[in-house]
Design an enzyme around this catalytic site. Sequence first.
Site, PDB file in Angstrom:
ATOM      1  N   GLY A  43       0.837  -1.184  -0.105  1.00 40.26           N
ATOM      2  CA  GLY A  43       0.002  -0.004   0.032  1.00 40.26           C
ATOM      3  C   GLY A  43       0.826   1.168  -0.083  1.00 40.26           C
ATOM      4  O   GLY A  43       2.014   1.042   0.415  1.00 40.26           O
ATOM      5  N   GLN A  48       2.576  10.307   1.603  1.00 41.71           N
ATOM      6  CA  GLN A  48       3.843   9.615   1.705  1.00 41.71           C
ATOM      7  C   GLN A  48       4.930   9.856   0.375  1.00 41.71           C
ATOM      8  O   GLN A  48       5.920   9.783   0.488  1.00 41.71           O
ATOM      9  CB  GLN A  48       3.705   8.093   1.548  1.00 41.71           C
ATOM     10  CG  GLN A  48       3.160   7.365   2.573  1.00 41.71           C
ATOM     11  CD  GLN A  48       3.166   5.835   2.722  1.00 41.71           C
ATOM     12  OE1 GLN A  48       2.219   5.216   2.174  1.00 41.71           O
ATOM     13  NE2 GLN A  48       4.288   5.006   3.230  1.00 41.71           N
ATOM     14  N   CYS A  87       6.209  -0.154   6.723  1.00 41.89           N
ATOM     15  CA  CYS A  87       5.846   0.739   6.073  1.00 41.89           C
ATOM     16  C   CYS A  87       6.951   1.465   5.012  1.00 41.89           C
ATOM     17  O   CYS A  87       8.091   1.422   5.654  1.00 41.89           O
ATOM     18  CB  CYS A  87       5.375   2.021   7.082  1.00 41.89           C
ATOM     19  SG  CYS A  87       4.959   3.506   6.563  1.00 41.89           S
ATOM     20  N   LEU A  88       6.529   1.854   4.005  1.00 40.55           N
ATOM     21  CA  LEU A  88       7.615   2.222   3.016  1.00 40.55           C
ATOM     22  C   LEU A  88       8.275   3.556   3.540  1.00 40.55           C
ATOM     23  O   LEU A  88       9.459   4.006   3.144  1.00 40.55           O
ATOM     24  CB  LEU A  88       7.056   2.579   1.616  1.00 40.55           C
ATOM     25  CG  LEU A  88       6.807   1.057   0.836  1.00 40.55           C
ATOM     26  CD1 LEU A  88       6.071   1.418  -0.448  1.00 40.55           C
ATOM     27  CD2 LEU A  88       8.052   0.423   0.877  1.00 40.55           C
ATOM     28  N   HIS A 129      -4.050   0.681   7.766  1.00 40.15           N
ATOM     29  CA  HIS A 129      -2.957   1.337   7.779  1.00 40.15           C
ATOM     30  C   HIS A 129      -2.637   2.705   6.852  1.00 40.15           C
ATOM     31  O   HIS A 129      -2.244   3.912   7.209  1.00 40.15           O
ATOM     32  CB  HIS A 129      -1.597   0.391   7.327  1.00 40.15           C
ATOM     33  CG  HIS A 129      -0.183   0.857   7.103  1.00 40.15           C
ATOM     34  ND1 HIS A 129       0.790   0.635   8.160  1.00 40.15           N
ATOM     35  CD2 HIS A 129       0.227   1.672   6.514  1.00 40.15           C
ATOM     36  CE1 HIS A 129       1.581   0.869   7.812  1.00 40.15           C
ATOM     37  NE2 HIS A 129       1.631   1.886   6.832  1.00 40.15           N
ATOM     38  N   GLU A 130      -3.240   2.582   5.471  1.00 37.83           N
ATOM     39  CA  GLU A 130      -3.172   3.586   4.604  1.00 37.83           C
ATOM     40  C   GLU A 130      -3.847   4.680   5.099  1.00 37.83           C
ATOM     41  O   GLU A 130      -3.635   5.753   4.728  1.00 37.83           O
ATOM     42  CB  GLU A 130      -3.440   3.262   3.301  1.00 37.83           C
ATOM     43  CG  GLU A 130      -2.425   2.054   2.738  1.00 37.83           C
ATOM     44  CD  GLU A 130      -1.061   2.378   2.919  1.00 37.83           C
ATOM     45  OE1 GLU A 130      -0.685   3.525   2.683  1.00 37.83           O
ATOM     46  OE2 GLU A 130      -0.223   1.468   2.876  1.00 37.83           O
ATOM     47  N   HIS A 133      -2.343   7.290   7.244  1.00 36.54           N
ATOM     48  CA  HIS A 133      -1.492   8.263   6.457  1.00 36.54           C
ATOM     49  C   HIS A 133      -2.325   9.383   6.271  1.00 36.54           C
ATOM     50  O   HIS A 133      -1.617  10.412   6.334  1.00 36.54           O
ATOM     51  CB  HIS A 133      -0.972   7.589   5.419  1.00 36.54           C
ATOM     52  CG  HIS A 133       0.291   6.600   5.499  1.00 36.54           C
ATOM     53  ND1 HIS A 133       1.342   7.126   6.271  1.00 36.54           N
ATOM     54  CD2 HIS A 133       0.576   5.338   5.241  1.00 36.54           C
ATOM     55  CE1 HIS A 133       2.342   6.375   6.306  1.00 36.54           C
ATOM     56  NE2 HIS A 133       1.717   5.024   5.784  1.00 36.54           N
TER      57      HIS A 133
END
Length: 169
Positions: A43, A48, A87-88, A129-130, A133
Amino acid sequence: MEILLLGNEQLRQKAERIKTIDGEIKSLAEDLLDMMRRGKGIGLAGPQVGRALRIFVVHVDKDTPRVFINPSIIETSTETVKYEEGCLSVPGIWADVLRPKTVRVQAWNEKGRPFNLEAGGILARAILHEYDHLEGVLFVDRLPEHKRDWAMKKFEKSRPHVKGKPPQG
Ligand SMILES: [Zn+2]
């Protein structure tokens, strides 16, 4: 476009609603999917990559890639489940996070079509999670304090040269 890392203030802003789902948004969705794949993530959200807009993409195993624009979390299960997340924007850190087991979400896709989705398993986790953000929340915020301290220290130690600066190369 590059993926912003923990410590970058842009990750902490609340993202804005998208007014029109036009070609620009469609191409942002494609870029997000592309960068998510390159980062081997499941994701990625607008904030981000420095776009403070309410959009994220998710692609979990055995599912099709999905784009969520202006999502609303309609309902979450009271039952929670612990699962390891990464997480990226926080590379190299994985930790167990407690989240609702299922989620019901309403959003628009990149074609401007509204949809409703009830999800469980990894898909529910990725959506939650997304969605975080978009609110400026990172998964490390959801860890118990001692675990969060451990994660922050480990992250900072692994990249002293980029601390407080945009990611390099
Ligand atoms: Zn993330």
